[in-house]
Every structure is written in structure tokens, then in C-alpha cells.
Motif scaffolding. Structure first.
Motif, PDB file in Angstrom:
ATOM      1  N   ALA A  28      10.262 -15.055   4.727  1.00  0.00           N
ATOM      2  CA  ALA A  28      10.585 -13.855   4.222  1.00  0.00           C
ATOM      3  C   ALA A  28       9.948 -13.815   2.774  1.00  0.00           C
ATOM      4  O   ALA A  28       9.585 -12.734   2.306  1.00  0.00           O
ATOM      5  N   ASP A  29      10.130 -15.061   2.010  1.00  0.00           N
ATOM      6  CA  ASP A  29       9.574 -14.783   0.572  1.00  0.00           C
ATOM      7  C   ASP A  29       8.272 -14.629   0.490  1.00  0.00           C
ATOM      8  O   ASP A  29       7.585 -13.834  -0.215  1.00  0.00           O
ATOM      9  N   THR A  30       7.625 -15.449   1.304  1.00  0.00           N
ATOM     10  CA  THR A  30       6.141 -15.252   1.447  1.00  0.00           C
ATOM     11  C   THR A  30       5.454 -13.937   1.985  1.00  0.00           C
ATOM     12  O   THR A  30       4.628 -13.227   1.213  1.00  0.00           O
ATOM     13  N   ALA A  31       6.213 -13.340   2.644  1.00  0.00           N
ATOM     14  CA  ALA A  31       6.016 -12.080   3.349  1.00  0.00           C
ATOM     15  C   ALA A  31       5.952 -10.905   1.974  1.00  0.00           C
ATOM     16  O   ALA A  31       5.388 -10.102   1.895  1.00  0.00           O
ATOM     17  N   VAL A  32       7.245 -11.053   1.143  1.00  0.00           N
ATOM     18  CA  VAL A  32       7.333 -10.249  -0.062  1.00  0.00           C
ATOM     19  C   VAL A  32       6.337 -10.346  -0.910  1.00  0.00           C
ATOM     20  O   VAL A  32       5.791  -9.429  -1.774  1.00  0.00           O
ATOM     21  N   GLN A  33       6.179 -11.684  -1.260  1.00  0.00           N
ATOM     22  CA  GLN A  33       4.824 -12.030  -2.233  1.00  0.00           C
ATOM     23  C   GLN A  33       3.731 -11.374  -1.874  1.00  0.00           C
ATOM     24  O   GLN A  33       2.845 -11.068  -2.839  1.00  0.00           O
ATOM     25  N   GLU A  34       3.335 -11.351  -0.760  1.00  0.00           N
ATOM     26  CA  GLU A  34       2.135 -10.799   0.031  1.00  0.00           C
ATOM     27  C   GLU A  34       1.967  -9.264  -0.162  1.00  0.00           C
ATOM     28  O   GLU A  34       0.928  -8.667  -0.420  1.00  0.00           O
ATOM     29  N   LEU A  35       3.360  -8.759   0.022  1.00  0.00           N
ATOM     30  CA  LEU A  35       3.194  -7.436  -0.020  1.00  0.00           C
ATOM     31  C   LEU A  35       3.050  -6.968  -1.566  1.00  0.00           C
ATOM     32  O   LEU A  35       2.343  -5.886  -1.732  1.00  0.00           O
ATOM     33  N   TYR A  36       3.735  -7.591  -2.571  1.00  0.00           N
ATOM     34  CA  TYR A  36       3.521  -7.199  -3.905  1.00  0.00           C
ATOM     35  C   TYR A  36       2.008  -7.404  -4.161  1.00  0.00           C
ATOM     36  O   TYR A  36       1.540  -6.371  -5.075  1.00  0.00           O
ATOM     37  N   ALA A  37       1.522  -8.585  -3.709  1.00  0.00           N
ATOM     38  CA  ALA A  37      -0.102  -8.636  -4.226  1.00  0.00           C
ATOM     39  C   ALA A  37      -0.772  -7.595  -3.684  1.00  0.00           C
ATOM     40  O   ALA A  37      -1.775  -7.226  -4.312  1.00  0.00           O
ATOM     41  N   GLU A  38      -0.657  -7.163  -2.616  1.00  0.00           N
ATOM     42  CA  GLU A  38      -1.301  -6.123  -1.886  1.00  0.00           C
ATOM     43  C   GLU A  38      -1.091  -4.677  -2.583  1.00  0.00           C
ATOM     44  O   GLU A  38      -2.048  -4.126  -2.820  1.00  0.00           O
ATOM     45  N   LEU A  39       0.025  -4.321  -3.009  1.00  0.00           N
ATOM     46  CA  LEU A  39       0.246  -3.275  -3.691  1.00  0.00           C
ATOM     47  C   LEU A  39      -0.368  -3.203  -4.893  1.00  0.00           C
ATOM     48  O   LEU A  39      -0.842  -2.220  -5.582  1.00  0.00           O
ATOM     49  N   GLU A  40      -0.271  -4.293  -5.657  1.00  0.00           N
ATOM     50  CA  GLU A  40      -0.837  -4.753  -7.007  1.00  0.00           C
ATOM     51  C   GLU A  40      -2.329  -4.147  -6.714  1.00  0.00           C
ATOM     52  O   GLU A  40      -2.887  -3.780  -7.867  1.00  0.00           O
ATOM     53  N   GLY A 114       3.961  -2.943   4.322  1.00  0.00           N
ATOM     54  CA  GLY A 114       5.060  -3.308   5.246  1.00  0.00           C
ATOM     55  C   GLY A 114       4.839  -4.227   6.288  1.00  0.00           C
ATOM     56  O   GLY A 114       5.742  -4.361   6.498  1.00  0.00           O
ATOM     57  N   ARG A 115       3.574  -3.897   6.962  1.00  0.00           N
ATOM     58  CA  ARG A 115       3.369  -4.622   7.971  1.00  0.00           C
ATOM     59  C   ARG A 115       3.344  -6.275   7.686  1.00  0.00           C
ATOM     60  O   ARG A 115       3.961  -7.013   8.705  1.00  0.00           O
ATOM     61  N   ARG A 116       3.405  -6.514   6.694  1.00  0.00           N
ATOM     62  CA  ARG A 116       3.734  -8.109   6.107  1.00  0.00           C
ATOM     63  C   ARG A 116       5.514  -8.372   6.476  1.00  0.00           C
ATOM     64  O   ARG A 116       5.678  -9.440   6.854  1.00  0.00           O
ATOM     65  N   LEU A 117       6.144  -7.423   6.384  1.00  0.00           N
ATOM     66  CA  LEU A 117       7.742  -7.524   6.452  1.00  0.00           C
ATOM     67  C   LEU A 117       7.811  -7.542   8.010  1.00  0.00           C
ATOM     68  O   LEU A 117       8.698  -8.494   8.424  1.00  0.00           O
ATOM     69  N   ARG A 118       7.149  -6.722   8.503  1.00  0.00           N
ATOM     70  CA  ARG A 118       7.511  -6.464  10.222  1.00  0.00           C
ATOM     71  C   ARG A 118       7.153  -7.891  10.751  1.00  0.00           C
ATOM     72  O   ARG A 118       7.484  -8.220  11.812  1.00  0.00           O
ATOM     73  N   ALA A 119       6.142  -8.492  10.031  1.00  0.00           N
ATOM     74  CA  ALA A 119       5.609  -9.705  10.891  1.00  0.00           C
ATOM     75  C   ALA A 119       6.859 -10.852  10.769  1.00  0.00           C
ATOM     76  O   ALA A 119       6.672 -11.950  11.538  1.00  0.00           O
ATOM     77  N   VAL A 120       7.888 -10.818   9.896  1.00  0.00           N
ATOM     78  CA  VAL A 120       8.962 -11.893   9.896  1.00  0.00           C
ATOM     79  C   VAL A 120       9.960 -11.558  10.933  1.00  0.00           C
ATOM     80  O   VAL A 120      10.758 -10.574  10.798  1.00  0.00           O
TER      81      VAL A 120
END
Length: 247
Positions: A28-40, A114-120
Motif C-alpha cells: 500500500a505504501d509503495t503504491a501511494v509513493q508511486e502515485l505521488y511520484a507520477e503526479l509530480e 489511481g491505477r496504482r492504488l487499484r493494483a493493491v
């Protein structure tokens, strides 16, 4: 179990709430960090406030559209489609001849990331990007989404339950009278202070919220099937479409 994250980016707070037995997991934490990196990364590409963004370079004529890259070309096409779909009420082309896709990019970027979150698996998610909300709930348990009072940003005047989809709001609460009517080039001024739109897509909910706010009293006619709205008048009265409160 619940866990939350928040980062300031794209000029706004972006918060993530995870709910479920795996909410505290490394995945879950990895998915969130990847989401933030993508948005940045998307912000570096599209922000009109960053002098070295692709959008800024394009507007200064320092690069051509053939150098813009796939994501910028895609967003340009989506902006053109949004203009057509809303009868010109949503338009990334500015009155001064510039191009600012910000009104589409936020919803498009958040939904894509958000697809990164859906993968968890087995985690419910509520992603809030400056008041625009994306909900992903495999458990089917709803989240409560509050609608801000445009006259008092610290107050919630309405709420709705959602276990999937998105809610976006356009109005004057956060940034004042910053929207313009593409048909006239003039700032939007009317008796509606905000319009919130719910539906299956954050990108389209955001587009329709902007177009509906520009439309004024005719705002319900802007919404396509599958999308519902809530408008708040300057006197505090509210009007909603028939399916607004239906989960």
C-alpha cells in the motif's frame, strides 16, 4: 485499519486514505509513493507556473508541438474533445491566445495515477486532490464525501456516500473568481457559487463541474447520463439533480 498520507503538489494538498487489513502494508505504501511520484512528474510537464514545463515552453514558442511528447498530445486531444462535448463551455484555449490545460490535467492525472492504488488487493482508497475526490472501494463499503460551503471553506453543507467513482467541484471558494466564460472571454459572475458533480470518472466530473459552473442557471443540462450535480447559490440554497444522493 486505516492509514493516511498527504503531500503538497500541483499547487494543492493531495491526500490518500487507505482502509482495510492491508492498509498498513508495504504494498500500500509503495503504491501511494508511486502515485505521488507520477503526479509530480505530470506537474513538471504541464504546470503553466513552471518556466521549464513543456506547456510553458510551448507557449513561449521554444519547442513545437512535434516535440511535446505523447502525454501532452493526448491531453491536447482530450481538451479538444471536452470543448466539443460541452459546447464550448470548457476550453483550454485562453482569450489571450495561450493554452492552459490545467482544468483537465488534474482530473486526468489523478484518475490515471489511481491505477496504482487499484493494483493493491483488499484495500479501499479515498484520494482527495484539492477537494476533488476519487473513491476505490473493493469492499463496497462507502466513504462519506463532504461538500464544502463556498461561503465558509471551513464548513461542510452536504455529503454523499460513494463506494466507487468520483466527485469534483468548481466554484469560487478556493481561488475566487478565477474562471472565465470561453464564449465571451469574461470572468464568470452569477448567482451560483459552486457546482459539484459526481460520476464514474474524475476527469469527466471535473470537466462537467467547470462547464456547469460556466453555464450558470442552465448547469444541469451540461451533465451527461451517469453524472449528477449539486449547485449552491449565493444565498445558501442548494439544488441537486435527481440522482445526486443515489449511491
Amino acid at each position: 485499519m486505516r492509514r493516511s498520507w498527504v503531500e503538497q503538489m500541483m499547487g494543492m494538498p493531495i491526500s490518500v486514505l487507505a482502509r482495510g487489513d492491508a492498509a498498513d502494508s508495504e504494498a500500500a505504501d509503495t503504491a501511494v509513493q508511486e502515485l505521488y511520484a507520477e503526479l509530480e512528474g505530470i506537474d513538471r510537464l504541464f504546470s503553466p507556473y513552471k518556466p521549464d514545463s513543456m506547456v510553458s515552453l510551448l507557449m513561449r514558442g521554444e519547442v513545437g508541438w512535434d516535440q511535446a511528447g505523447f502525454d501532452v498530445q493526448e491531453v491536447c486531444e482530450r481538451c479538444a474533445a471536452a470543448r466539443e462535448m460541452t459546447g464550448g463551455l470548457f476550453d483550454a484555449d485562453l482569450p489571450d491566445g495561450g493554452w492552459d490545460p490545467s482544468g483537465l490535467v488534474k482530473g486526468w492525472a489523478v484518475e490515471r495515477a489511481g491505477r496504482r492504488l487499484r493494483a493493491v488487493a483488499e484495500v479501499d482508497w479515498c484520494l482527495n486532490a484539492g477537494g476533488d475526490v476519487l473513491v476505490i472501494s473493493p469492499s463496497a463499503e462507502a466513504f462519506t464525501i463532504g461538500i464544502q460551503d463556498p461561503r465558509d471553506p471551513g464548513r461542510v453543507v452536504a455529503s454523499l456516500q460513494r463506494s466507487w467513482g468520483a466527485v469534483a467541484t468548481s466554484g469560487t471558494a478556493a481561488r475566487g473568481a478565477h474562471l472565465y466564460d470561453p464564449r465571451t472571454g469574461d470572468p464568470v459572475q452569477g448567482r451560483w457559487l459552486s457546482v459539484s458533480v459526481s460520476g464514474p470518472s474524475l476527469e469527466y466530473a471535473d470537466i462537467f463541474a467547470t462547464a456547469a459552473f460556466v453555464a450558470g442557471d442552465d448547469w444541469p443540462t451540461v451533465l451527461l447520463p451517469g453524472f449528477e450535480g449539486l449547485g449552491i447559490l449565493a444565498d445558501g440554497n442548494m439544488f441537486s439533480t435527481a440522482g445526486w444522493g443515489v449511491a
